[in-house]
Design a protein around this motif. Structure first.
Motif, PDB file in Angstrom:
ATOM      1  N   SER A  89       3.176  16.565 -10.520  1.00 51.08           N
ATOM      2  CA  SER A  89       3.260  17.718  -9.636  1.00 51.08           C
ATOM      3  C   SER A  89       4.713  17.979  -9.281  1.00 51.08           C
ATOM      4  CB  SER A  89       2.457  17.461  -8.353  1.00 51.08           C
ATOM      5  OG  SER A  89       1.087  17.349  -8.617  1.00 51.08           O
ATOM      6  N   ARG A  90       5.025  19.243  -8.999  1.00 47.26           N
ATOM      7  CA  ARG A  90       6.374  19.638  -8.611  1.00 47.26           C
ATOM      8  C   ARG A  90       6.291  20.390  -7.289  1.00 47.26           C
ATOM      9  NH1 ARG A  90       8.946  23.032 -10.905  1.00 47.26           N
ATOM     10  NH2 ARG A  90      11.003  22.140 -11.294  1.00 47.26           N
ATOM     11  N   LEU A 127      11.432   3.796  -7.235  1.00 49.52           N
ATOM     12  CA  LEU A 127      12.873   3.696  -7.456  1.00 49.52           C
ATOM     13  C   LEU A 127      13.236   3.878  -8.924  1.00 49.52           C
ATOM     14  CD1 LEU A 127      13.738   0.674  -5.134  1.00 49.52           C
ATOM     15  CD2 LEU A 127      14.489   3.039  -4.826  1.00 49.52           C
ATOM     16  N   ARG A 128      12.292   3.623  -9.814  1.00 48.30           N
ATOM     17  CA  ARG A 128      12.581   3.692 -11.253  1.00 48.30           C
ATOM     18  C   ARG A 128      12.498   5.114 -11.813  1.00 48.30           C
ATOM     19  NH1 ARG A 128       9.464  -1.455 -11.338  1.00 48.30           N
ATOM     20  NH2 ARG A 128      10.934  -3.132 -11.823  1.00 48.30           N
ATOM     21  N   ARG A 129      12.172   6.073 -10.986  1.00 49.08           N
ATOM     22  CA  ARG A 129      12.115   7.455 -11.470  1.00 49.08           C
ATOM     23  C   ARG A 129      12.869   8.367 -10.507  1.00 49.08           C
ATOM     24  NH1 ARG A 129       8.768  10.894  -8.827  1.00 49.08           N
ATOM     25  NH2 ARG A 129       7.267  10.035  -7.345  1.00 49.08           N
ATOM     26  N   LYS A 130      13.132   9.568 -10.965  1.00 53.73           N
ATOM     27  CA  LYS A 130      13.837  10.544 -10.142  1.00 53.73           C
ATOM     28  C   LYS A 130      12.836  11.468  -9.451  1.00 53.73           C
ATOM     29  CE  LYS A 130      18.012  10.701 -13.011  1.00 53.73           C
ATOM     30  NZ  LYS A 130      18.918  11.582 -13.811  1.00 53.73           N
ATOM     31  N   GLY A 131      13.265  12.044  -8.346  1.00 56.01           N
ATOM     32  CA  GLY A 131      12.480  13.083  -7.687  1.00 56.01           C
ATOM     33  C   GLY A 131      11.438  12.610  -6.706  1.00 56.01           C
ATOM     34  N   SER A 132      11.505  11.344  -6.264  1.00 58.34           N
ATOM     35  CA  SER A 132      10.505  10.818  -5.335  1.00 58.34           C
ATOM     36  C   SER A 132      10.831  11.226  -3.901  1.00 58.34           C
ATOM     37  CB  SER A 132      10.425   9.296  -5.433  1.00 58.34           C
ATOM     38  OG  SER A 132       9.669   8.763  -4.355  1.00 58.34           O
ATOM     39  N   VAL A 194       3.628  -4.596   8.532  1.00 57.76           N
ATOM     40  CA  VAL A 194       3.459  -4.390   7.091  1.00 57.76           C
ATOM     41  C   VAL A 194       2.778  -3.042   6.898  1.00 57.76           C
ATOM     42  CG1 VAL A 194       2.431  -5.233   4.957  1.00 57.76           C
ATOM     43  CG2 VAL A 194       3.297  -6.859   6.658  1.00 57.76           C
ATOM     44  N   MET A 195       3.434  -2.161   6.148  1.00 55.28           N
ATOM     45  CA  MET A 195       2.925  -0.804   5.938  1.00 55.28           C
ATOM     46  C   MET A 195       2.788  -0.540   4.441  1.00 55.28           C
ATOM     47  SD  MET A 195       4.619   2.858   7.083  1.00 55.28           S
ATOM     48  CE  MET A 195       4.703   2.380   8.810  1.00 55.28           C
ATOM     49  N   GLU A 196       1.559  -0.278   4.008  1.00 61.10           N
ATOM     50  CA  GLU A 196       1.334  -0.023   2.576  1.00 61.10           C
ATOM     51  C   GLU A 196       1.230   1.471   2.309  1.00 61.10           C
ATOM     52  OE1 GLU A 196      -1.703   0.958   0.913  1.00 61.10           O
ATOM     53  OE2 GLU A 196      -3.091   1.015   2.609  1.00 61.10           O
ATOM     54  N   THR A 197       1.584   1.838   1.093  1.00 55.68           N
ATOM     55  CA  THR A 197       1.530   3.233   0.678  1.00 55.68           C
ATOM     56  C   THR A 197       1.411   3.296  -0.841  1.00 55.68           C
ATOM     57  OG1 THR A 197       2.597   5.394   0.910  1.00 55.68           O
ATOM     58  CG2 THR A 197       4.038   3.533   0.433  1.00 55.68           C
ATOM     59  N   GLY A 198       0.980   4.410  -1.345  1.00 52.45           N
ATOM     60  CA  GLY A 198       1.110   4.674  -2.778  1.00 52.45           C
ATOM     61  C   GLY A 198       0.053   4.128  -3.706  1.00 52.45           C
ATOM     62  N   GLY A 199      -0.807   3.226  -3.243  1.00 50.33           N
ATOM     63  CA  GLY A 199      -1.854   2.729  -4.120  1.00 50.33           C
ATOM     64  C   GLY A 199      -1.375   1.740  -5.168  1.00 50.33           C
ATOM     65  N   MET A 200      -2.232   1.461  -6.145  1.00 48.52           N
ATOM     66  CA  MET A 200      -1.951   0.448  -7.160  1.00 48.52           C
ATOM     67  C   MET A 200      -1.209   1.008  -8.368  1.00 48.52           C
ATOM     68  SD  MET A 200      -2.997  -2.285  -5.802  1.00 48.52           S
ATOM     69  CE  MET A 200      -4.085  -2.779  -4.457  1.00 48.52           C
ATOM     70  N   LYS A 201      -1.253   2.341  -8.556  1.00 49.66           N
ATOM     71  CA  LYS A 201      -0.522   2.999  -9.651  1.00 49.66           C
ATOM     72  C   LYS A 201      -0.844   2.419 -11.020  1.00 49.66           C
ATOM     73  CE  LYS A 201       1.659   5.598  -6.711  1.00 49.66           C
ATOM     74  NZ  LYS A 201       1.263   7.007  -6.556  1.00 49.66           N
ATOM     75  N   GLY A 202      -2.049   1.873 -11.186  1.00 51.22           N
ATOM     76  CA  GLY A 202      -2.443   1.323 -12.466  1.00 51.22           C
ATOM     77  C   GLY A 202      -1.937  -0.076 -12.737  1.00 51.22           C
ATOM     78  N   GLY A 230       1.105  10.177   2.462  1.00 51.64           N
ATOM     79  CA  GLY A 230       1.918  11.329   2.115  1.00 51.64           C
ATOM     80  C   GLY A 230       1.808  11.561   0.625  1.00 51.64           C
ATOM     81  N   MET A 231       2.363  12.659   0.158  1.00 51.45           N
ATOM     82  CA  MET A 231       2.336  12.956  -1.267  1.00 51.45           C
ATOM     83  C   MET A 231       3.416  13.978  -1.568  1.00 51.45           C
ATOM     84  SD  MET A 231      -1.211  15.170  -1.423  1.00 51.45           S
ATOM     85  CE  MET A 231      -2.162  13.924  -0.551  1.00 51.45           C
ATOM     86  N   ALA A 232       3.762  14.089  -2.838  1.00 53.39           N
ATOM     87  CA  ALA A 232       4.828  15.002  -3.235  1.00 53.39           C
ATOM     88  C   ALA A 232       4.511  16.432  -2.831  1.00 53.39           C
ATOM     89  CB  ALA A 232       5.048  14.919  -4.745  1.00 53.39           C
ATOM     90  N   GLU A 233       3.234  16.800  -2.816  1.00 51.99           N
ATOM     91  CA  GLU A 233       2.853  18.172  -2.528  1.00 51.99           C
ATOM     92  C   GLU A 233       2.899  18.515  -1.041  1.00 51.99           C
ATOM     93  OE1 GLU A 233       0.612  16.673  -6.177  1.00 51.99           O
ATOM     94  OE2 GLU A 233       1.034  15.942  -4.156  1.00 51.99           O
TER      95      GLU A 233
END
Length: 321
Positions: A89-90, A127-132, A194-202, A230-233
Motif C-alpha cells: 500500500s502507498r 528497518l530493512r526496507r524504506k518507507g515505513s 513491553v509493547m508489541e506491534t506488526g504481527g508475525m509477518k510470516g 497502526g498501519m501505513a494507510e
C-alpha cells in the motif's frame, strides 16, 4: 493547514461528528478514488447527513490507486510491508508535521510526556526496507525521549543497554522479534513496558493474542503486554495497555461492519470488520474499511480478533480492475 490541526482539539462527539462530515464532503469531491468509489456504489453525497451514513473506502484501494487530495506534492509516501509478489500500500503524506503531531499527541494521551521514557525499538523487518511510517514514528519518539534507540539483531546489546538505563522504558517490538528475544534469552525486565506491534509477518506461527501475550508475559516477567495499532494507510495510532483492548485518540473512531457486506453496520459488541474514521487522514481518505476483524464497545474501545481471509468481498473490488 490550520484548519486540519483543529481535529486535535476535538473533545466531544458532536465536534467529532461535525468535523467528520466536513472532511467527508471535501474528500468526496477532491479525493479521486474515493469520489469514484462513492459514484460506483450509488452514494448521493449531498444526502449524507450523519457519520453513520458515510461509506468507507476499501483499504485495498491504497494498493492500486493514489488516495490523495493535497494541493501539492506529498512530503513523503509511506508504504506498507509486503511479502514477495504482493503489492504494498502507498499513503502519500501531505504534511510530516501533521503526522508528527498525530503520533506525538496520541503517545502523550496514553503515556504522558515522552521525555520521561526511554524508547527501545526492535523492528528488524521495518528497518530493512524504506518507507515505513512506524520507523519514522519510532525515530521521532526516540528523539523526544532523549534515550533508547533502534536495534536490529543485536539482542545482547539491547538487553545490556536497557539494564543500565535508569529511566522507565518502553520496549516496542514487532511481534516475532519479541518472541525470538524471549525464546533465546528470557530476560526478566524491570521498570519496562513491553509493547508489541506488526504481527508475525510470516516469520513465526500466528497465535491467538491471549496465548501469545501469555508467552511474552512469562518470558519477560511482566503482568501485561501493551500493543500499538497502526498501519501505513492511517495517520493515527490506537494503543492497548493490556488484554488486547485498544483505545483511540478523540480524532479517531472504530466501528464494526458485517464481514461479507461492507454496507451493513453491526451493533456494539458484535464481531465484524473494523472500519476506521481517522480524521488525521486529512489529505488522503479519512474513512477506511480495513481487513481486520474484531469487536467494538460502548466506551469507544475495540478488540482485534484477526484478519479477514482473501475471498472477494462484495463492494471491495469495484475499483480494483
Amino acid at each position: 493547514m490550520k484548519e486540519a490541526y483543529k481535529i486535535f482539539d476535538i473533545t466531544t462527539d458532536e465536534e467529532f461528528n461535525r468535523a467528520a462530515l466536513e472532511i467527508f464532503r471535501r474528500q468526496a469531491v477532491e479525493c479521486a478514488p474515493y469520489r469514484d468509489y462513492l459514484s460506483l456504489i450509488g452514494c448521493r453525497t449531498d444526502e449524507v447527513r450523519s457519520i453513520e451514513e458515510i461509506p468507507y473506502l476499501p483499504i485495498e484501494l491504497f494498493k492500486t490507486h493514489e488516495v490523495y487530495c493535497g494541493e501539492r506534492e506529498p512530503e513523503i509516501v509511506f508504504t506498507s510491508s509486503a511479502t514477495t509478489g504482493m503489492t504494498p500500500s502507498r499513503h502519500p503524506m501531505y504534511s510530516l508535521e501533521m503526522y508528527e503531531k498525530a503520533f506525538t499527541r496520541a503517545f502523550e494521551i496514553f503515556y504522558g510526556e515522552p521525555s520521561k521514557w526511554s524508547l527501545y525499538a526492535l523492528l528488524p523487518n521495518y528497518l530493512r526496507r524504506k518507507g515505513s511510517s512506524l520507523v519514522y514514528m519510532a525515530d521521532r519518539l526516540i528523539r523526544a525521549c532523549g534515550s533508547g534507540g533502534f536495534y536490529l539483531d543485536d539482542y545482547e546489546q539491547l538487553l545490556h543497554d536497557m539494564k543500565n538505563d535508569p529511566k522507565p522504558k518502553i520496549l516496542l517490538g514487532v511481534s516475532y522479534a519479541l518472541w525470538d528475544l524471549v525464546e533465546q534469552y528470557a530476560p526478566r525486565l524491570t521498570d519496562t513496558i513491553v509493547m508489541e506491534t506488526g504481527g508475525m509477518k510470516g516469520y513465526r506461527e500466528e497465535l491467538p493474542k491471549e496465548e501469545f501475550h501469555k508467552i511474552l508475559c512469562e518470558g519477560f516477567g511482566v503482568k501485561e503486554i501493551h500493543s500499538e495499532y497502526g498501519m501505513a494507510e492511517l495517520t493515527s495510532q490506537a494503543y492497548s495497555s493490556g488484554g488486547n483492548i485498544f483505545r483511540t485518540p478523540r480524532w479517531m473512531k472504530v466501528t464494526t461492519y458485517d464481514i461479507n457486506d461492507p454496507f451493513c453496520p453491526l451493533k456494539l459488541g458484535s464481531r465484524g470488520r473494523l472500519n476506521i474514521i481517522d480524521l488525521a487522514n486529512y489529505w488522503s481518505c479519512a474513512f477506511i474499511s480495513t481487513q481486520d476483524v474484531g469487536h467494538t464497545f460502548t466506551d469507544g474501545s475495540f478488540e482485534i480478533n484477526g484478519r479477514i481471509g482473501h475471498a472477494d468481498i462484495r463492494g471491495c473490488n469495484l475499483l480494483v480492475q
